[in-house]
Design a protein around this motif. Structure first.
Motif, short mmCIF file in Angstrom:
data_model
loop_
_atom_site.label_atom_id
_atom_site.label_comp_id
_atom_site.label_asym_id
_atom_site.label_seq_id
_atom_site.Cartn_x
_atom_site.Cartn_y
_atom_site.Cartn_z
N VAL A 110 0.84 -1.20 0.00
CA VAL A 110 0.00 0.00 0.00
C VAL A 110 0.87 1.25 0.00
O VAL A 110 0.63 2.19 -0.74
CB VAL A 110 -0.94 0.02 1.23
CG1 VAL A 110 -1.74 1.32 1.27
CG2 VAL A 110 -1.86 -1.18 1.21
N GLN A 111 1.89 1.25 0.84
CA GLN A 111 2.74 2.43 0.95
C GLN A 111 4.17 2.05 1.28
O GLN A 111 4.44 0.95 1.77
CB GLN A 111 2.21 3.37 2.05
CG GLN A 111 2.29 2.78 3.44
CD GLN A 111 1.94 3.76 4.53
OE1 GLN A 111 2.07 4.97 4.36
NE2 GLN A 111 1.52 3.26 5.69
N ILE A 112 5.07 2.98 0.98
CA ILE A 112 6.48 2.85 1.34
C ILE A 112 6.81 4.00 2.27
O ILE A 112 6.68 5.17 1.91
CB ILE A 112 7.38 2.90 0.09
CG1 ILE A 112 7.01 1.78 -0.88
CG2 ILE A 112 8.84 2.78 0.50
CD1 ILE A 112 7.76 1.85 -2.20
N ILE A 113 7.20 3.66 3.49
CA ILE A 113 7.54 4.68 4.49
C ILE A 113 9.05 4.82 4.52
O ILE A 113 9.77 3.84 4.69
CB ILE A 113 7.02 4.27 5.88
CG1 ILE A 113 5.51 4.03 5.83
CG2 ILE A 113 7.36 5.33 6.92
CD1 ILE A 113 4.95 3.41 7.09
N MET A 114 9.50 6.06 4.35
CA MET A 114 10.94 6.26 4.19
C MET A 114 11.47 7.36 5.10
O MET A 114 10.72 8.19 5.62
CB MET A 114 11.24 6.63 2.74
CG MET A 114 10.78 5.60 1.73
SD MET A 114 11.20 6.10 0.08
CE MET A 114 12.99 6.08 0.20
N ASP A 115 12.77 7.33 5.23
CA ASP A 115 13.51 8.40 5.90
C ASP A 115 13.24 9.71 5.15
O ASP A 115 12.92 9.71 3.97
CB ASP A 115 15.00 8.06 5.84
CG ASP A 115 15.81 8.84 6.85
OD1 ASP A 115 15.67 10.07 6.86
OD2 ASP A 115 16.59 8.24 7.60
N ASN A 116 13.38 10.84 5.86
CA ASN A 116 13.10 12.13 5.24
C ASN A 116 14.31 12.73 4.52
O ASN A 116 14.30 13.90 4.16
CB ASN A 116 12.61 13.12 6.30
CG ASN A 116 11.25 12.72 6.84
OD1 ASN A 116 10.61 11.83 6.31
ND2 ASN A 116 10.81 13.37 7.89
N GLU A 117 15.35 11.94 4.34
CA GLU A 117 16.50 12.39 3.58
C GLU A 117 16.06 12.78 2.16
O GLU A 117 15.22 12.12 1.56
CB GLU A 117 17.53 11.26 3.52
CG GLU A 117 18.82 11.61 2.80
CD GLU A 117 19.75 10.42 2.69
OE1 GLU A 117 20.55 10.39 1.74
OE2 GLU A 117 19.67 9.52 3.56
N ALA A 118 16.64 13.85 1.63
CA ALA A 118 16.20 14.41 0.35
C ALA A 118 16.21 13.38 -0.77
O ALA A 118 15.24 13.28 -1.55
CB ALA A 118 17.07 15.60 -0.02
N ALA A 119 17.29 12.60 -0.87
CA ALA A 119 17.38 11.61 -1.95
C ALA A 119 16.32 10.52 -1.79
O ALA A 119 15.76 10.04 -2.78
CB ALA A 119 18.78 10.99 -1.96
N MET A 120 16.04 10.14 -0.55
CA MET A 120 15.01 9.12 -0.31
C MET A 120 13.62 9.65 -0.66
O MET A 120 12.78 8.95 -1.23
CB MET A 120 15.05 8.65 1.14
CG MET A 120 16.16 7.67 1.45
SD MET A 120 15.90 6.87 3.05
CE MET A 120 17.19 5.62 3.02
N LYS A 121 13.37 10.90 -0.29
CA LYS A 121 12.08 11.51 -0.61
C LYS A 121 11.86 11.56 -2.12
O LYS A 121 10.78 11.23 -2.62
CB LYS A 121 12.01 12.93 -0.03
CG LYS A 121 11.86 12.97 1.48
CD LYS A 121 12.10 14.35 2.04
CE LYS A 121 11.13 15.37 1.51
NZ LYS A 121 11.34 16.70 2.15
#
Length: 326
Positions: A110-121
């Motif tokens: 349903v979703q991918i929850i990620m770190d807020n690092e710019a490249a990850m976003k």
């Protein structure tokens, strides 16, 4: 296994290293894989969230961990050692996540929850372009942490935090002072482990308020004044801070802002139940609490709304709130 062998007593033959590595470990791995396979029936019904988190250890190794969350619990999927990757770009993270999505099964996610690092976003948004039915979601705990960080950077708040740090730094720099302080704090330490980096500010202020009377008594005691520590550089400044009515008044004001946000942080950082359906309501209540207790609440609302709009204002969270209210 060793505990069982000890209970059985002498004469028990322990497995060899070969048996552990080549017999029992593969069997355990197979059992775990079967258990994970049994979870997929619920994955089909309710879907899963992929959690991706970048982490750097004390040896400066950079690991990217992938976990799968469902209503049956969280399982570890795999970890990637990215220490030797020269440039962890958007394309690099996109490639990692794309492979994980294929390994787990796109139909379940349903979703991918990620770190807020710019490249990850950026990689998360790229995923949404490739797979429109998937959502990229920022880490809620990190979002709240960034809000606390921004609040801590306000000039008036920062000045109070610096004074609070002078108090804790002076006390914690000397073992004798720490032990002596415990005579005035019921044997407790001034600081304790916290959820996230910037929640430290809240915990520091909360601890100081909790031990306010004891700390003031300590620095005004005849016994303390007779010690060499009372004559050390910084001791008088710490005593003056603790005696300042203005300092304590400002600490109380800051806690009125930070406490509602730290409550949300504890909510989203826990693992008792999914929090997606509650986080919008929790933030609304936090903002109302700040409005009721703070004269200049609009300044803090702007800080909250800025990070909230960037990180967590998504259709998925809005739907979660909608269904929670039904």
């Amino acid at each position: 296994m060793l505990d069982v062998a000890r209970e059985v007593g002498k004469g028990t033959k322990l497995p060899s290293s070969y048996e552990v590595a080549e017999v029992y470990l593969p069997k355990e791995y197979e059992a775990i894989q079967k258990w994970i396979g049994s979870l997929k029936t619920t994955w089909e019904e309710r879907g899963v969230s992929i959690m991706c988190d970048g982490w750097s250890g004390p040896r400066r190794r950079h690991l990217v961990n992938f976990l799968v969350y469902s209503n049956r619990g969280t399982i570890f999927h795999k970890s990637i050692d990215a220490t030797d990757v020269l440039s962890r770009t958007t394309d690099y993270y996109f490639g990692l996540m794309d492979k994980v999505v294929e390994e787990i099964g796109e139909q379940y996610i349903v979703q991918i929850i990620m770190d807020n690092e710019a490249a990850m976003k950026a990689a998360g948004k790229k995923h949404m372009e490739k797979r429109p039915h998937l959502y990229w979601t920022a880490c809620a705990a990190q979002c709240i942490d960034l809000i606390l960080e921004d609040i801590g950077e306000k000039t008036n708040v920062k000045a109070v935090l610096e004074k609070a740090k002078k108090v804790t730094r002076f006390i914690c720099n000397y073992d004798w002072v720490v032990n002596y302080m415990k005579n005035y704090t019921d044997g407790r330490d001034l600081l304790r482990p916290v959820i996230t980096r910037f929640a430290t500010n809240f915990i520091t202020l909360e601890s100081l308020v909790g031990y306010k009377i004891g700390l003031k008594d300590m620095f005004n005691s005849t016994e303390w004044k007779a010690t060499r520590y009372a004559r050390m550089q910084g001791a008088k400044e710490v005593r003056d801070i603790l005696e300042s009515k203005d300092f304590w008044a400002k600490v109380a004001d800051i806690l009125k802002v930070q406490e509602p946000l730290v409550k949300i942080l504890r909510l989203v950082d826990g693992d008792r139940k999914p929090t997606m359906g509650f986080i919008y309501e929790a933030m609304d209540r936090a903002k109302m609490a700040i409005q009721n207790d703070c004269r200049y609440y609009t300044e803090y609302w702007r800080i909250i709304d800025r990070q909230w709009a960037i990180q967590l204002h998504t259709d998925l969270h809005a739907e979660g709130k909608h269904f929670t209210l039904l």
